[in-house]
Design a protein around this motif. Structure first.
Motif, PDB file in Angstrom:
ATOM      1  N   THR A  12       0.907  -1.149  -0.046  1.00 27.00           N
ATOM      2  CA  THR A  12       0.094   0.016  -0.022  1.00 27.00           C
ATOM      3  C   THR A  12       0.957   1.246  -0.009  1.00 27.00           C
ATOM      4  O   THR A  12       2.071   1.367   0.611  1.00 27.00           O
ATOM      5  CB  THR A  12      -0.977  -0.130   1.368  1.00 27.00           C
ATOM      6  OG1 THR A  12      -1.709   1.169   1.091  1.00 27.00           O
ATOM      7  CG2 THR A  12      -0.180  -0.087   2.573  1.00 27.00           C
ATOM      8  N   PRO A  14       0.024   4.716   1.186  1.00 31.24           N
ATOM      9  CA  PRO A  14      -0.645   6.060   1.663  1.00 31.24           C
ATOM     10  C   PRO A  14       0.348   7.162   1.887  1.00 31.24           C
ATOM     11  O   PRO A  14       0.685   7.200   3.157  1.00 31.24           O
ATOM     12  CB  PRO A  14      -1.102   5.530   2.975  1.00 31.24           C
ATOM     13  CG  PRO A  14      -0.215   4.364   3.438  1.00 31.24           C
ATOM     14  CD  PRO A  14       0.350   3.708   2.293  1.00 31.24           C
ATOM     15  N   GLY A  15       0.714   7.702   0.990  1.00 30.63           N
ATOM     16  CA  GLY A  15       1.686   8.820   1.054  1.00 30.63           C
ATOM     17  C   GLY A  15       3.385   8.214   0.771  1.00 30.63           C
ATOM     18  O   GLY A  15       4.124   9.061   0.230  1.00 30.63           O
ATOM     19  N   THR A 345       2.200  10.186   7.836  1.00 30.82           N
ATOM     20  CA  THR A 345       1.075  11.034   7.478  1.00 30.82           C
ATOM     21  C   THR A 345      -0.216  10.364   7.947  1.00 30.82           C
ATOM     22  O   THR A 345      -0.194   9.391   8.528  1.00 30.82           O
ATOM     23  CB  THR A 345       1.102  11.179   6.023  1.00 30.82           C
ATOM     24  OG1 THR A 345       0.854   9.666   5.494  1.00 30.82           O
ATOM     25  CG2 THR A 345       2.428  11.550   5.325  1.00 30.82           C
ATOM     26  N   GLU A 347      -2.739   9.583   6.349  1.00 30.67           N
ATOM     27  CA  GLU A 347      -3.087   8.771   5.483  1.00 30.67           C
ATOM     28  C   GLU A 347      -2.508   7.335   6.030  1.00 30.67           C
ATOM     29  O   GLU A 347      -3.102   6.149   5.988  1.00 30.67           O
ATOM     30  CB  GLU A 347      -2.665   8.787   4.061  1.00 30.67           C
ATOM     31  CG  GLU A 347      -3.421  10.040   3.128  1.00 30.67           C
ATOM     32  CD  GLU A 347      -2.866  11.414   3.590  1.00 30.67           C
ATOM     33  OE1 GLU A 347      -1.829  11.490   4.368  1.00 30.67           O
ATOM     34  OE2 GLU A 347      -3.393  12.387   3.103  1.00 30.67           O
ATOM     35  N   THR A 348      -1.311   7.343   6.198  1.00 29.13           N
ATOM     36  CA  THR A 348      -0.612   6.163   6.890  1.00 29.13           C
ATOM     37  C   THR A 348      -1.190   5.837   8.163  1.00 29.13           C
ATOM     38  O   THR A 348      -1.589   4.618   8.487  1.00 29.13           O
ATOM     39  CB  THR A 348       0.801   6.483   7.058  1.00 29.13           C
ATOM     40  OG1 THR A 348       1.513   6.701   5.721  1.00 29.13           O
ATOM     41  CG2 THR A 348       1.717   5.493   7.580  1.00 29.13           C
ATOM     42  N   ALA A 350      -3.997   6.333   9.462  1.00 34.74           N
ATOM     43  CA  ALA A 350      -5.710   5.626   9.047  1.00 34.74           C
ATOM     44  C   ALA A 350      -5.398   4.321   8.494  1.00 34.74           C
ATOM     45  O   ALA A 350      -6.215   3.426   8.930  1.00 34.74           O
ATOM     46  CB  ALA A 350      -6.174   6.562   8.059  1.00 34.74           C
ATOM     47  N   VAL A 351      -4.115   3.609   7.701  1.00 39.56           N
ATOM     48  CA  VAL A 351      -4.295   2.463   7.149  1.00 39.56           C
ATOM     49  C   VAL A 351      -3.785   1.868   8.294  1.00 39.56           C
ATOM     50  O   VAL A 351      -4.205   0.409   8.399  1.00 39.56           O
ATOM     51  CB  VAL A 351      -3.058   2.514   5.970  1.00 39.56           C
ATOM     52  CG1 VAL A 351      -2.804   1.000   5.589  1.00 39.56           C
ATOM     53  CG2 VAL A 351      -3.960   3.133   4.764  1.00 39.56           C
ATOM     54  N   ALA A 379      -8.848   0.494   3.673  1.00 38.02           N
ATOM     55  CA  ALA A 379      -8.127   1.810   3.474  1.00 38.02           C
ATOM     56  C   ALA A 379      -6.755   1.467   2.582  1.00 38.02           C
ATOM     57  O   ALA A 379      -6.519   2.125   1.710  1.00 38.02           O
ATOM     58  CB  ALA A 379      -7.658   2.270   4.855  1.00 38.02           C
ATOM     59  N   ARG A 382      -7.049   1.544  -1.122  1.00 39.23           N
ATOM     60  CA  ARG A 382      -7.196   2.702  -1.854  1.00 39.23           C
ATOM     61  C   ARG A 382      -5.839   3.419  -2.118  1.00 39.23           C
ATOM     62  O   ARG A 382      -5.975   4.536  -2.807  1.00 39.23           O
ATOM     63  CB  ARG A 382      -7.899   3.777  -0.890  1.00 39.23           C
ATOM     64  CG  ARG A 382      -9.573   3.246  -0.698  1.00 39.23           C
ATOM     65  CD  ARG A 382     -10.336   4.368  -0.230  1.00 39.23           C
ATOM     66  NE  ARG A 382     -10.183   4.610   1.396  1.00 39.23           N
ATOM     67  CZ  ARG A 382     -10.870   3.944   2.091  1.00 39.23           C
ATOM     68  NH1 ARG A 382     -11.799   2.970   1.817  1.00 39.23           N
ATOM     69  NH2 ARG A 382     -10.662   3.920   3.466  1.00 39.23           N
ATOM     70  N   HIS A 383      -4.871   2.917  -1.715  1.00 42.92           N
ATOM     71  CA  HIS A 383      -3.575   3.617  -1.829  1.00 42.92           C
ATOM     72  C   HIS A 383      -2.627   2.640  -2.746  1.00 42.92           C
ATOM     73  O   HIS A 383      -1.568   2.143  -2.242  1.00 42.92           O
ATOM     74  CB  HIS A 383      -2.718   3.965  -0.797  1.00 42.92           C
ATOM     75  CG  HIS A 383      -3.511   4.836  -0.020  1.00 42.92           C
ATOM     76  ND1 HIS A 383      -3.766   6.209  -0.066  1.00 42.92           N
ATOM     77  CD2 HIS A 383      -4.515   4.862   1.250  1.00 42.92           C
ATOM     78  CE1 HIS A 383      -4.782   6.772   0.648  1.00 42.92           C
ATOM     79  NE2 HIS A 383      -4.891   6.030   1.768  1.00 42.92           N
TER      80      HIS A 383
END
Ligand code: GCO
Ligand code: MG
Length: 403
Positions: A12, A14-15, A345, A347-348, A350-351, A379, A382-383
């Motif tokens: 993934t 996420p950033g 981040t 986003e990270t 949240a994952v 989640a 999504r990345h």
């Protein structure tokens, strides 16, 4: 004893890119491990899915040491960051499972807490000394007791350690490696000035650290360490490449500035001489790149015999799973020194929802059973993965240097 029934990798971004291994037992208990190797993520992913996962199915999840030995000795091809990161991911996931089954946080399984929390350091950096000092004041205001200082070198764009974001550090930011320019002479002039100004601006109650990022020769590192002595740095990190461990003798002959090394090490064999000859003060090997908790414990125990403390790597490219594992480890060993903590981040985070928390310059892993971190697979999906390389460095005459 619960057998392993399934395992898979999750990639993934996420950033930034992360590779995570998820293992499941016949009782439905799951554990996760970080397998992220910055800029070479898919090599570890493939090592796991093609070569390791098929060998895990049917094994007893509680036999952590035996599975470690099976993967290390059984590969025939020993060591190296790809192999050791893959083994580390399995190891972390199995400690996570054992903790969940026992109903205990992993630090309890490792012997229990030796301290109330883990002192961390953050990266204050800026293009100029003024910007770096302003960032350092922000870290002080957040409660940090230890701060790493990096600054741009005048006339050299893209100095390592200087980032766009102030709480994250993300050097792997391009589809092909960026080219940066390096001059050791210019760099060695600016760092003592940075530290002199930092002591005037920040006082003496805060620990100040600096990363040389393998850029100097041993004798240059001896000189820089000597120039920094009046400012009492907590450490200078990676002063010179460490393939030749005996090279550190030369640095030691010239300076009392403490030395930290090891973020790219993958096993105890990379630091055996450094530790036994007391050529370093802090060992920075990490849970993800040095074979997991099972192997990192052995490195820490060897270091303990020689008065060397730990200072595990904890940049943004180590996932929250590795950060959680590092915190359980840090809490449980007697010779802990400091833990690097670059934030992730939103986003990270949240994952990877996690139980660890920061207060007053210290992190605590929390008391959730296992590692206390999960992966939200929806989640994560999504990345998607994006290829991203670390930069390279060339000297002003165009020849390659160490990045
Ligand atoms: C540090 C490191 C990192 C590395 C990065 C490479 O001390 O935190 O030097 O910033 O450059 O982790 O993947
Ligand atoms: Mg470093």
């Amino acid at each position: 004893m619960p057998k392993i029934t399934a395992a898979k990798t999750i990639v993934t971004s996420p950033g930034r890119n992360f590779v995570t291994l998820k293992i499941e037992t016949e009782d439905g208990v799951t554990g996760i491990g970080d397998a992220t190797l910055n800029g070479r993520e898919l090599a570890v992913e493939s090592y796991l899915s093609e070569h390791v996962i098929p060998c895990l199915i049917g094994r007893e999840s509680h036999q952590i040491e035996d599975i470690w030995q099976y993967l290390y000795r059984g590969a025939y091809w020993r060591r190296g960051p790809v192999t050791m990161s893959a083994i580390a991911a399995v190891d972390m996931a199995l400690w996570d499972i054992k903790g969940k089954i026992a109903g205990l946080p992993v630090y309890q399984l490792l012997g229990g807490a030796c301290r109330t929390g883990v002192m961390v350091y953050g990266h204050a950096n800026g293009e100029t000394i003024d910007e770096t000092l302003a960032a350092a004041r922000d870290y002080q205001a957040l409660g940090y007791k230890a701060i790493r200082l990096q600054t741009g070198v005048p006339g050299m764009a893209g100095t390592y350690g200087v980032s766009k974001d102030k709480l994250f550090y993300e050097p792997a930011d391009s589809d092909l490696p960026k080219e940066t320019v390096w001059s050791s002479e210019k760099y060695m002039r600016v760092v003592p000035e940075l530290f002199g100004r930092a002591r005037e601006a920040l006082g003496w109650d805060v620990h100040l650290l600096h990363d040389i990022h393998h850029r100097l020769t041993p004798i240059e590192a001896g000189r820089l360490g000597k120039d920094l002595e009046p400012y009492r740095p907590f450490w200078m990190e990676d002063p010179t490449p460490a393939e030749n461990q005996a090279a550190f003798r030369l640095i030691r002959q010239h300076t009392t500035t403490p030395i930290a090394v090891g973020e790219i090490f993958s096993s105890i064999w990379d630091c055996k001489q450094l530790i036994e000859e007391q050529l370093v003060d802090y060992i920075r090997a990490t849970v993800v790149h040095a074979g997991g908790l099972t192997h990192l414990k052995k490195i820490a125990h060897l270091a303990e015999l020689y008065g060397v403390r730990t200072g595990c790597h904890g940049a943004t490219d180590l996932s929250p799973v590795a950060m959680a594992a590092a915190l359980h480890f840090d809490l449980s060993i007697p010779n802990f020194g400091v833990q690097e903590y670059m934030r992730h981040t939103a986003e990270t985070d949240a994952v990877f929802p996690h139980a660890y928390s920061f207060a007053d310059g210290m992190l605590h892993p929390g008391d959730a059973p296992g590692l206390g971190v999960e992966i939200d697979e929806a989640a994560a999906a999504r990345h998607p993965y994006r290829r991203a390389y670390l930069p390279v460095a060339r000297r002003e005459d165009g020849s390659m240097h160490d990045w």
